[in-house]
Design a protein around this motif. Structure first.
Motif, PDB file in Angstrom:
ATOM      1  N   MET A 241       0.820  -1.083  -0.040  1.00  0.00           N
ATOM      2  CA  MET A 241       0.029   0.052  -0.112  1.00  0.00           C
ATOM      3  C   MET A 241       0.854   1.178  -0.150  1.00  0.00           C
ATOM      4  O   MET A 241       1.721   1.224   0.734  1.00  0.00           O
ATOM      5  CB  MET A 241      -0.926  -0.045   1.227  1.00  0.00           C
ATOM      6  CG  MET A 241      -1.757   1.170   1.483  1.00  0.00           C
ATOM      7  SD  MET A 241      -2.911   1.282   2.788  1.00  0.00           S
ATOM      8  CE  MET A 241      -4.286   0.181   2.203  1.00  0.00           C
ATOM      9  N   THR A 242       0.516   2.177  -0.984  1.00  0.00           N
ATOM     10  CA  THR A 242       1.433   3.385  -0.859  1.00  0.00           C
ATOM     11  C   THR A 242       1.006   4.308   0.227  1.00  0.00           C
ATOM     12  O   THR A 242      -0.007   4.188   0.952  1.00  0.00           O
ATOM     13  CB  THR A 242       1.111   4.302  -2.354  1.00  0.00           C
ATOM     14  OG1 THR A 242      -0.415   4.658  -2.169  1.00  0.00           O
ATOM     15  CG2 THR A 242       1.445   3.232  -3.493  1.00  0.00           C
TER      16      THR A 242
ATOM     17  N   ALA B 173      -2.304   5.893  -0.423  1.00  0.00           N
ATOM     18  CA  ALA B 173      -3.253   4.992  -0.213  1.00  0.00           C
ATOM     19  C   ALA B 173      -3.362   5.016   1.616  1.00  0.00           C
ATOM     20  O   ALA B 173      -4.684   5.004   1.884  1.00  0.00           O
ATOM     21  CB  ALA B 173      -3.089   3.791  -0.738  1.00  0.00           C
ATOM     22  N   ARG B 174      -2.399   4.944   2.113  1.00  0.00           N
ATOM     23  CA  ARG B 174      -2.552   4.776   3.624  1.00  0.00           C
ATOM     24  C   ARG B 174      -3.129   6.226   4.250  1.00  0.00           C
ATOM     25  O   ARG B 174      -4.025   6.080   5.299  1.00  0.00           O
ATOM     26  CB  ARG B 174      -1.263   4.584   4.459  1.00  0.00           C
ATOM     27  CG  ARG B 174      -0.838   3.169   4.390  1.00  0.00           C
ATOM     28  CD  ARG B 174       0.490   2.686   5.057  1.00  0.00           C
ATOM     29  NE  ARG B 174       1.500   3.731   4.818  1.00  0.00           N
ATOM     30  CZ  ARG B 174       2.652   3.288   3.849  1.00  0.00           C
ATOM     31  NH1 ARG B 174       2.662   2.526   3.147  1.00  0.00           N
ATOM     32  NH2 ARG B 174       3.742   4.310   3.794  1.00  0.00           N
TER      33      ARG B 174
ATOM     34  N   ALA C  54      -6.989   6.234   3.413  1.00  0.00           N
ATOM     35  CA  ALA C  54      -7.696   5.314   4.209  1.00  0.00           C
ATOM     36  C   ALA C  54      -7.871   5.652   5.608  1.00  0.00           C
ATOM     37  O   ALA C  54      -8.933   5.451   6.268  1.00  0.00           O
ATOM     38  CB  ALA C  54      -6.816   4.048   4.468  1.00  0.00           C
TER      39      ALA C  54
END
Length: 155
Positions: free
Chosen positions: A1-2, A5-6, A9
Motif C-alpha cells: 500500500m502506498t 493510499a494509507r 484510508a
C-alpha cells in the motif's frame, strides 16, 4: 500500500474510530515516556535506552494520526466533538510528560558530562609531574590534563 493510499484510508475512517486510534497511540506514547522518565530518575540508563525503539514507533504512529486529525479537523469537530475534547486533553498530557522527560534527560546528560569531566581531570592529574615550581608551590599546568577519554558504549 502506498503512502497516499494509507493517508486516504485514515482520512476515510469514521470520526470516532480515527479519534479512538489516535487516543490509543497517544496513551501508549505517554505511558512509554513516563516509564523512560521513571527509569532515568532512578539512574537506570540502559533500561531507559531500551525503550527508545518503542518510543520512536509510538511517536511516529501518533504523528500520523495527529496529521490525519488536522486534515479532517472540521469533520471530526462536527461528528465527534467529545472525542476531539479527549484528544486535546490527552495532547496536553503528552506535552506535560514530554517537558518532564526532557528535563530529566537534560539532568542525566549534565550529570554524565560532569562525571566524564571529573574522570578526565583525575586521569590528567595522575600523569602530571609533582614537582615544586619557582614560587615553592606544586606546578599546575592545565595543558597536562587529559585531553579526552574513550568510552565503551557496548557495556
Amino acid at each position: 500500500m502506498t503512502a497516499a493510499a494509507r493517508l486516504a484510508a485514515l482520512d476515510a475512517l469514521p470520526a470516532e474510530e480515527l479519534c479512538s486510534r489516535a487516543e490509543t497511540a497517544l496513551s501508549a506514547l505517554v505511558d512509554v515516556m513516563n516509564q523512560e522518565t521513571t527509569l532515568l530518575r532512578a539512574g537506570h540508563l540502559r533500561q531507559a535506552g531500551q525503550l527508545t525503539p518503542d518510543k520512536t514507533r509510538l511517536s511516529q504512529d501518533y504523528v500520523t494520526f495527529a496529521r490525519a486529525i488536522q486534515r479532517q479537523g472540521k469533520r471530526l469537530a462536527a461528528e465527534a466533538p467529545k472525542a476531539m475534547d479527549r484528544l486535546r486533553a490527552g495532547h496536553e498530557s503528552l506535552a506535560t510528560q514530554m517537558a518532564e522527560n526532557l528535563r530529566v534527560l537534560a539532568t542525566a546528560k549534565t550529570v554524565t558530562e560532569d562525571v566524564l569531566t571529573d574522570v578526565a581531570r583525575m586521569v590528567g592529574q595522575q600523569n602530571r609531574a609533582k614537582t615544586y615550581g619557582a614560587g615553592g608551590k606544586v606546578a599546575t599546568d592545565a595543558s597536562s590534563s587529559a585531553k579526552g577519554i574513550a568510552i565503551n558504549r557496548a557495556l
